[in-house]
Every structure is written in structure tokens, then in C-alpha cells.
Motif scaffolding. Structure first.
Motif, PDB file in Angstrom:
ATOM      1  N   VAL A 313       0.807  -1.223   0.000  1.00 24.65           N
ATOM      2  CA  VAL A 313       0.000   0.000   0.000  1.00 24.65           C
ATOM      3  C   VAL A 313       0.839   1.270   0.000  1.00 24.65           C
ATOM      4  O   VAL A 313       0.352   2.329  -0.385  1.00 24.65           O
ATOM      5  CB  VAL A 313      -0.985   0.020   1.189  1.00 24.65           C
ATOM      6  N   VAL A 314       2.108   1.201   0.430  1.00 28.30           N
ATOM      7  CA  VAL A 314       2.925   2.417   0.387  1.00 28.30           C
ATOM      8  C   VAL A 314       3.238   2.792  -1.055  1.00 28.30           C
ATOM      9  O   VAL A 314       3.642   3.928  -1.341  1.00 28.30           O
ATOM     10  CB  VAL A 314       4.217   2.281   1.213  1.00 28.30           C
ATOM     11  N   HIS A 315       3.035   1.863  -1.978  1.00 28.87           N
ATOM     12  CA  HIS A 315       3.191   2.158  -3.401  1.00 28.87           C
ATOM     13  C   HIS A 315       1.852   2.446  -4.071  1.00 28.87           C
ATOM     14  O   HIS A 315       1.769   3.300  -4.956  1.00 28.87           O
ATOM     15  CB  HIS A 315       3.854   0.982  -4.113  1.00 28.87           C
ATOM     16  N   THR A 316       0.805   1.739  -3.658  1.00 29.56           N
ATOM     17  CA  THR A 316      -0.469   1.845  -4.356  1.00 29.56           C
ATOM     18  C   THR A 316      -1.360   2.983  -3.870  1.00 29.56           C
ATOM     19  O   THR A 316      -2.051   3.614  -4.671  1.00 29.56           O
ATOM     20  CB  THR A 316      -1.248   0.527  -4.248  1.00 29.56           C
ATOM     21  N   GLY A 352      13.912  -2.382   1.001  1.00 30.62           N
ATOM     22  CA  GLY A 352      13.748  -1.974  -0.389  1.00 30.62           C
ATOM     23  C   GLY A 352      12.334  -1.537  -0.703  1.00 30.62           C
ATOM     24  O   GLY A 352      12.123  -0.609  -1.486  1.00 30.62           O
ATOM     25  N   VAL A 353      11.351  -2.190  -0.090  1.00 36.14           N
ATOM     26  CA  VAL A 353       9.957  -1.795  -0.296  1.00 36.14           C
ATOM     27  C   VAL A 353       9.743  -0.347   0.141  1.00 36.14           C
ATOM     28  O   VAL A 353       9.100   0.450  -0.550  1.00 36.14           O
ATOM     29  CB  VAL A 353       9.012  -2.739   0.477  1.00 36.14           C
ATOM     30  N   THR A 354      10.301  -0.007   1.303  1.00 36.19           N
ATOM     31  CA  THR A 354      10.159   1.357   1.809  1.00 36.19           C
ATOM     32  C   THR A 354      10.991   2.342   0.996  1.00 36.19           C
ATOM     33  O   THR A 354      10.518   3.410   0.604  1.00 36.19           O
ATOM     34  CB  THR A 354      10.595   1.426   3.282  1.00 36.19           C
ATOM     35  N   GLY A 355      12.237   1.990   0.742  1.00 36.69           N
ATOM     36  CA  GLY A 355      13.150   2.915   0.087  1.00 36.69           C
ATOM     37  C   GLY A 355      12.760   3.282  -1.321  1.00 36.69           C
ATOM     38  O   GLY A 355      13.117   4.365  -1.810  1.00 36.69           O
ATOM     39  N   THR A 356      12.022   2.405  -2.009  1.00 33.41           N
ATOM     40  CA  THR A 356      11.638   2.683  -3.389  1.00 33.41           C
ATOM     41  C   THR A 356      10.259   3.318  -3.521  1.00 33.41           C
ATOM     42  O   THR A 356       9.838   3.646  -4.624  1.00 33.41           O
ATOM     43  CB  THR A 356      11.652   1.381  -4.215  1.00 33.41           C
ATOM     44  N   ALA A 357       9.554   3.499  -2.398  1.00 31.22           N
ATOM     45  CA  ALA A 357       8.222   4.089  -2.449  1.00 31.22           C
ATOM     46  C   ALA A 357       8.302   5.582  -2.751  1.00 31.22           C
ATOM     47  O   ALA A 357       9.141   6.296  -2.213  1.00 31.22           O
ATOM     48  CB  ALA A 357       7.492   3.864  -1.124  1.00 31.22           C
ATOM     49  N   LYS A 358       7.413   6.041  -3.613  1.00 31.38           N
ATOM     50  CA  LYS A 358       7.371   7.446  -3.995  1.00 31.38           C
ATOM     51  C   LYS A 358       6.189   8.126  -3.308  1.00 31.38           C
ATOM     52  O   LYS A 358       5.174   7.510  -3.002  1.00 31.38           O
ATOM     53  CB  LYS A 358       7.229   7.571  -5.513  1.00 31.38           C
TER      54      LYS A 358
END
Length: 372
Positions: A313-316, A352-358
């Protein structure tokens, strides 16, 4: 009404595209993919309802997942798509009945869309079809790992599975898994597309990556009413054995107190026991959504701040809530929270999930929270 009721009369005899889904998010992302192929007109109607797409739900046994899948199936039918509900796990003979009934469709379909290439069910179905177009839609953050493993030529293994020697079932299924991996590798006669909202910077040669910006969700729902409080999004990292339950409870308690959170949106796999304890010790209202969170948030009401741990959800959510004033904030998983059974890849993957989230805010206030 049964899941198939009302659809037999207009069922296409030869669907051009078969989509296999096992979770509500997968079904949502198939709808998003179909929308990019068949967008609505300015009057809000699709020019060719259904467009030769049949959605096959390989129903799981978990009641929460089944409930959300039924709601998503209703939305898919409202959009004009055919939905075929399969009790794929309803007993020992269920897989044989399911696969036997799908063989004619698999052999005729030109394109296969799948939400989970790690699924043994899906991998087995891939050995039957001769479809030359394969599409993988998001099944959360696992999509990132799938693309990476495909590029490295590795066997397909979920990221949270602990390393080590494969089990007996893995060994028995290895030929099917290897065949599925070969079929998911593009050739001159077979195309592979990944439809994703995840940050995929590099893909194997020949794999086409198409961005998912949740255009269907934004066109279909909202904009939402925004409340003044904060909402917290739950995760199943405890249930998958990655995060220690006491550490997780302490982190939720700290986040809720620091940001004035009032509601906790439970992940569909979170255990009732854990949720009862969270409610009792944090005072949060536990909400068990009947649809994927992207749709819940877009419909509203939703908090001005949405707090989350590293997850899809941090991406979507920033995409689904584009154009609103909602802020998405993510709290990193401290390495001390991980259990001894966590996969060696867990820490790096979650980071990586956190670091790549925009378009999200990073929170570090509870990075070293200890159990109470």
C-alpha cells in the motif's frame, strides 16, 4: 445468489483472455489492466463490455479473502466481465474437477493473465495452455521479487520463505515450477508483460513492464471525504513469521499514540486473536475491509494521514489517492523486530519496499521500539 448465477447466458464460448486470480488485490489489478486496454469513454461507458476477458477465481478457503473476492467479483460483473468462480480448494477432488473443467478454455485462450506466478495452482495451469501472451499483474510486493528471480534464472520462491533446502513437496513440484518459469521467460514466439505499480527499474530481456496508475479506481470511485484523524494499515508480517508479535504490538501502540490514529485497517490474513489484543491494548477501532484498501480509501471517508509498515500500500495508495490531500507515511521495520525464523532476505527486501516508495513520508520515531 451463487457466484456464477446470472452469467451463464452471456458466457463467451471462446474467451480471448483468461485471468486467474486468488486474492482481491489480484482481481482489482486485472480490472486495472483491462481498463488500460479498454478505457471508458467520456460518457463513462466501456465501448465493448467484457472484451473477451473471463476472470477465473481460484477461491481460497480463508473467509475474509473469500468475502472480499465476492465483492470484487460483483464489481467485475458490473463492468461487463465474465466471472467464473471455482471452489478450487473445496476438498481432495476439487483441484481435479477445477483443472479438468478449465482445460478446454486453457487450450483455446490466446492470452493468460495471472495474479500470482508463485502459486502452484497457476504454475500447473501454465503447463496446460499454449497461450502466446502471458501477463502478470501485481500481487503486491511479491511482483518485485518475481521479476528479480526471473532475471536471475532462479526457482520461483516467495520472499518470506526461509532459505535452506527445499521440502519434500517442493522437490515433487520442482518439474512443474521449472516448466512454469520457462513459460514465463519470453521467446520469439511468446510475449511476457508485467503490469505493476511497483518500482521495477530493470526487467529481464523481452519482459515488457507496463505501469499501473490505478486509473480505473480513480475513475470509478471518489474523491473521498477526508477526516482530520489518522488511520493505520495493518500487516500480516506476524502471521507469515517475519516479525515478532510483541514488537509489532509495541510499534502499533507507539504509532497510534504519536499520530492520533483512531482506526486500524486489518489485513485480511491477520488473526482474530491478534486483532482483539490490538483493540484492547491500543484503543484503536479495528476495521475489517470488505474490499481492497485502495478502493476503501478512494471511496472514503479516510484519514488525512495513513500510517503503514512496509507493504504494497505504500506504493499503491499514493496512486489511488492522487489529487487528494491524504498523506501516506511509512514506518520502517527495525531489524530487531524480525524473528529467528525470518528469511535471510527479509530485512533487505522490506527495506527496499520502503526505500523505493514514492510520494510517501518516512517515519523513524518507533525504529527501536521495545516490547512493553
Amino acid at each position: 445468489m451463487s457466484p456464477r448465477a446470472g452469467s451463464a447466458g452471456n458466457r463467451p464460448k471462446k474467451p480471448d483472455t483468461l485471468a486467474f486470480v486468488e486474492s482481491p488485490v489480484q482481481l482489482l489489478n486485472v480490472l486495472e489492466w483491462a481498463h488500460t486496454r479498454n478505457p471508458r469513454t467520456e460518457e463513462g461507458t466501456a465501448p465493448a463490455p467484457g472484451a473477451g476477458l473471463t476472470l477465473v477465481v481460484l477461491s481460497p478457503t480463508d473467509p475474509m479473502t473469500r468475502g472480499q473476492l465476492r465483492r470484487m467479483a460483483e464489481l467485475a460483473r458490473d463492468e461487463g466481465y465474465e466471472v467464473r468462480w471455482e471452489e478450487a480448494r473445496g476438498g481432495t477432488a476439487a483441484p481435479f474437477h477445477t483443472i479438468g473443467g478449465l482445460v478446454p478454455l486453457l487450450r483455446r485462450a490466446r492470452r493468460i493473465v495471472m495474479g500470482d506466478p508463485f502459486s502452484r495452482y497457476v504454475q500447473l495451469l501454465l503447463t496446460i495452455t499454449g497461450a502466446r501472451d502471458l501477463v502478470v499483474v501485481d500481487d503486491g510486493t511479491a511482483t518485485m521479487e518475481f521479476v528479480a528471480q526471473l532475471g536471475r534464472g532462479e526457482r520461483l520462491v516467495r520472499w518470506h520463505r526461509r532459505g535452506g533446502r527445499p521440502g519434500a513437496r517442493d522437490v515433487l513440484f520442482a518439474p512443474v515450477s521449472a516448466s512454469a518459469r520457462r513459460r514465463l521467460t519470453p521467446t520469439g514466439h511468446r510475449s511476457v508483460e508485467v503490469f505493476s505499480s511497483m518500482p521495477i527499474d530493470s526487467a529481464p530481456d523481452g519482459v515488457r513492464v507496463t505501469p499501473n496508475d490505478f486509473a480505473w479506481t480513480r475513475a470509478r470511485f471518489g474523491p473521498p471525504r477526508i477526516t482530520k484523524s489518522a488511520d493505520l494499515v495493518g500487516t500480516s508480517l506476524v502471521e507469515t513469521g517475519v516479525v515478532d508479535p510483541e514488537r509489532y504490538l509495541a510499534a502499533v501502540r507507539s504509532l497510534a499514540a504519536a499520530h492520533g490514529a483512531t482506526r486500524y485497517f486489518a489485513h485480511r490474513r491477520e488473526s482474530p486473536e491478534k486483532l482483539r489484543r490490538l483493540a484492547g491494548e491500543t484503543g484503536l477501532e479495528i476495521v475489517r475491509p470488505d474490499l481492497p484498501l485502495e478502493l476503501i480509501a478512494r471511496r472514503g471517508p479516510i484519514g488525512r494521514t495513513i500510517l503503514s509498515f512496509p507493504s504494497t500500500v505504500v506504493h499503491t495508495l499514493p496512486l489511488a489517492l492522487a489529487g487528494t490531500d491524504v498523506r501516506v507515511a511509512v514506518c520502517d521495520i527495525d531489524p530487531s523486530w524480525l524473528t529467528e525464523n525470518a528469511s535471510p532476505r527479509a530485512e533487505g527486501f522490506l527495506s527496499g519496499v520502503t526505500g523505493t516508495a514514492k510520494d510517501v513520508h518516512r517515519l523513524t520515531a518507533v525504529a527501536h521500539t521495545a516490547p512493553a
